[in-house]
Design an enzyme around this catalytic site. Structure first.
Site, PDB file in Angstrom:
ATOM      1  N   LYS A 219       0.848  -1.210   0.000  1.00 43.49           N
ATOM      2  CA  LYS A 219       0.000   0.000   0.000  1.00 43.49           C
ATOM      3  C   LYS A 219       0.872   1.244   0.000  1.00 43.49           C
ATOM      4  CE  LYS A 219       0.573   1.694   4.423  1.00 43.49           C
ATOM      5  NZ  LYS A 219       1.860   2.318   4.472  1.00 43.49           N
TER       6      LYS A 219
ATOM      7  N   ASP B  92      -1.862  -1.562  10.529  1.00 41.74           N
ATOM      8  CA  ASP B  92      -2.128  -1.541   9.078  1.00 41.74           C
ATOM      9  C   ASP B  92      -2.820  -2.813   8.596  1.00 41.74           C
ATOM     10  OD1 ASP B  92      -1.035   0.937   8.585  1.00 41.74           O
ATOM     11  OD2 ASP B  92       0.911   0.177   7.918  1.00 41.74           O
TER      12      ASP B  92
HETATM   13  P1  ATP Z   1       4.510   0.073   7.475  1.00 42.85           P
HETATM   14  O1  ATP Z   1       4.323   0.726   6.139  1.00 42.85           O
HETATM   15  O2  ATP Z   1       3.330  -0.772   7.923  1.00 42.85           O
HETATM   16  O3  ATP Z   1       5.017   0.997   8.539  1.00 42.85           O
HETATM   17  P2  ATP Z   1       6.982  -0.980   6.505  1.00 42.85           P
HETATM   18  O4  ATP Z   1       6.647  -1.329   5.093  1.00 42.85           O
HETATM   19  O5  ATP Z   1       7.684   0.319   6.722  1.00 42.85           O
HETATM   20  O6  ATP Z   1       5.663  -1.038   7.349  1.00 42.85           O
HETATM   21  P3  ATP Z   1       7.872  -3.660   6.906  1.00 42.85           P
HETATM   22  O7  ATP Z   1       8.329  -4.013   5.526  1.00 42.85           O
HETATM   23  O8  ATP Z   1       6.585  -4.230   7.368  1.00 42.85           O
HETATM   24  O9  ATP Z   1       7.879  -2.094   7.134  1.00 42.85           O
HETATM   25  O10 ATP Z   1       9.064  -4.092   7.879  1.00 42.85           O
HETATM   26  C1  ATP Z   1       9.189  -3.606   9.217  1.00 42.85           C
HETATM   27  C2  ATP Z   1      10.058  -4.592  10.015  1.00 42.85           C
HETATM   28  O11 ATP Z   1       9.300  -5.781  10.245  1.00 42.85           O
HETATM   29  C3  ATP Z   1      11.316  -5.029   9.274  1.00 42.85           C
HETATM   30  O12 ATP Z   1      12.420  -4.439   9.882  1.00 42.85           O
HETATM   31  C4  ATP Z   1      11.348  -6.540   9.373  1.00 42.85           C
HETATM   32  O13 ATP Z   1      12.493  -7.014  10.016  1.00 42.85           O
HETATM   33  C5  ATP Z   1      10.128  -6.938  10.203  1.00 42.85           C
HETATM   34  N1  ATP Z   1       9.327  -8.027   9.581  1.00 42.85           N
HETATM   35  C6  ATP Z   1       8.739  -9.049  10.225  1.00 42.85           C
HETATM   36  N2  ATP Z   1       8.062  -9.842   9.392  1.00 42.85           N
HETATM   37  C7  ATP Z   1       8.182  -9.315   8.162  1.00 42.85           C
HETATM   38  C8  ATP Z   1       7.678  -9.682   6.886  1.00 42.85           C
HETATM   39  N3  ATP Z   1       6.913 -10.765   6.695  1.00 42.85           N
HETATM   40  N4  ATP Z   1       7.983  -8.883   5.840  1.00 42.85           N
HETATM   41  C9  ATP Z   1       8.745  -7.765   6.039  1.00 42.85           C
HETATM   42  N5  ATP Z   1       9.264  -7.397   7.217  1.00 42.85           N
HETATM   43  C10 ATP Z   1       8.986  -8.150   8.286  1.00 42.85           C
END
Ligand code: ATP
Length: 293
Positions: free
Chosen positions: A12, A138
């Site tokens: 998203k 989220d």
């Molecule tokens: P948001 O937009 O919801 O704030 P994000 O996209 O910035 O999230 P994610 O990619 O969800 O961040 O990753 C955040 C942290 O979650 C990472 O540092 C990672 O180590 C951990 N993590 C745990 N499970 C997962 C997964 N299935 N995919 C990605 N990251 C994961």
């Protein structure tokens, strides 16, 4: 015979992110507009005879085992139905990690929806979204997907039809840069909320009528002030992607992903071609309507 399901877990973007006051529970009150993308992880769920939950993901930044949000999501479903776990989850990570694209949350959402089906159970969408909320703010949005206005921590949602035809979206992420959502919120200093209300209210209508010129004037992401200051390369990507003057360009979530919305692929490719592929990961995708079951 043990069953297998293959699922798509879409990313998203935030078309607007207004960070309000900090609440007694430590989270900030936010208001946001979220839109799903065709950029997606692919997830395979396979029932196993061995008890427990096993996670396979080749991405070095994604934790194996209970630290993975997909593990927590699967466990929540087993507990909901009072069943012992026996599952292998394979994640083919396409969404950049810790990039503001809800990569972890969407894996969790796909696992929850898919596992309910794999177990031969059913759960009404609102109940699944309530269960998702226990895993992350989220998660309820990505369970249904499409276009939504979120309030609270982002989990109180009103859904809308995504624009038709879809908009073309360029996603640009500085290679190797991850930003912690928690760090960004902790370093945010609230601004003048009174002035922001009218601007924020214009974002959703402008997006629904594909009015990129109005979006350029009204849309804002409060966390840009934090992430752009610490990571000037993100500001540089924004400038370059905006330089053709045709798109609407903003950082998503806490970054460091920058996205550009464009009317058509030609305009998107023209803007993306100005970025340096040696230092920036680039994806050209579309906005996506709800895939809810
Ligand atoms: P948001 O937009 O919801 O704030 P994000 O996209 O910035 O999230 P994610 O990619 O969800 O961040 O990753 C955040 C942290 O979650 C990472 O540092 C990672 O180590 C951990 N993590 C745990 N499970 C997962 C997964 N299935 N995919 C990605 N990251 C994961």
């Amino acid at each position: 015979m043990k069953r297998t399901i293959i699922l798509q877990a879409p990313a998203k973007i935030n078309l607007g992110l207004w960070v309000k006051e900090k609440r007694p529970d430590g989270y900030h009150e936010i208001e946001t507009i979220m839109q799903s993308l065709t950029l997606a992880d692919s997830i395979t769920l396979h029932e196993t005879r061995e008890p427990g939950i096993h996670i396979e993901c080749r991405h070095p930044g994604v934790p194996p085992g209970p630290g993975n949000i997909a593990y927590k999501a699967a466990m929540a479903v087993y507990e909901r139905f009072d069943l012992p776990p026996g599952l292998a989850i394979s994640i083919d990570k396409q969404i950049p990690v810790a990039a503001g694209l809800a990569g972890g949350s969407t894996d969790a959402a796909a696992v929850m929806s898919g596992l309910v089906r794999l177990l031969g159970k059913s759960l009404p969408l609102p109940d699944l979204m309530t269960l998702g909320q226990t895993i992350g703010s989220d998660v309820p949005f990505v369970i249904k997907g499409g276009l939504a206005h979120g309030t609270g921590r982002g989990e109180t949602l009103a859904f809308f039809d995504s624009p038709k035809p879809p908009l073309v979206v360029v996603i640009a992420v500085p290679k190797g840069l991850e930003v912690s959502t928690r760090w960004a919120y902790e370093n945010y200093h609230p601004g003048d909320n009174a002035r922001k209300a009218a601007r924020f209210a214009d974002i959703l209508p402008a997006f629904k009528r594909r009015d990129l010129a109005t979006l350029r004037q009204v849309a804002f992401n409060d966390l840009e002030s934090v992430t752009l200051q610490r990571h000037p390369e993100v500001a540089h990507i924004k400038d370059i992607l905006s330089s053709t003057g045709q798109g609407f360009v903003m950082m998503s979530g806490s970054g460091p992903s920058v996205f550009g919305l464009f009317d058509d692929k030609r305009a998107a490719v023209a803007a993306a071609s100005k970025l340096n592929r040696d230092t920036v990961d680039i994806f050209i995708e579309h906005t996506m309507r709800s895939s809810a079951h």
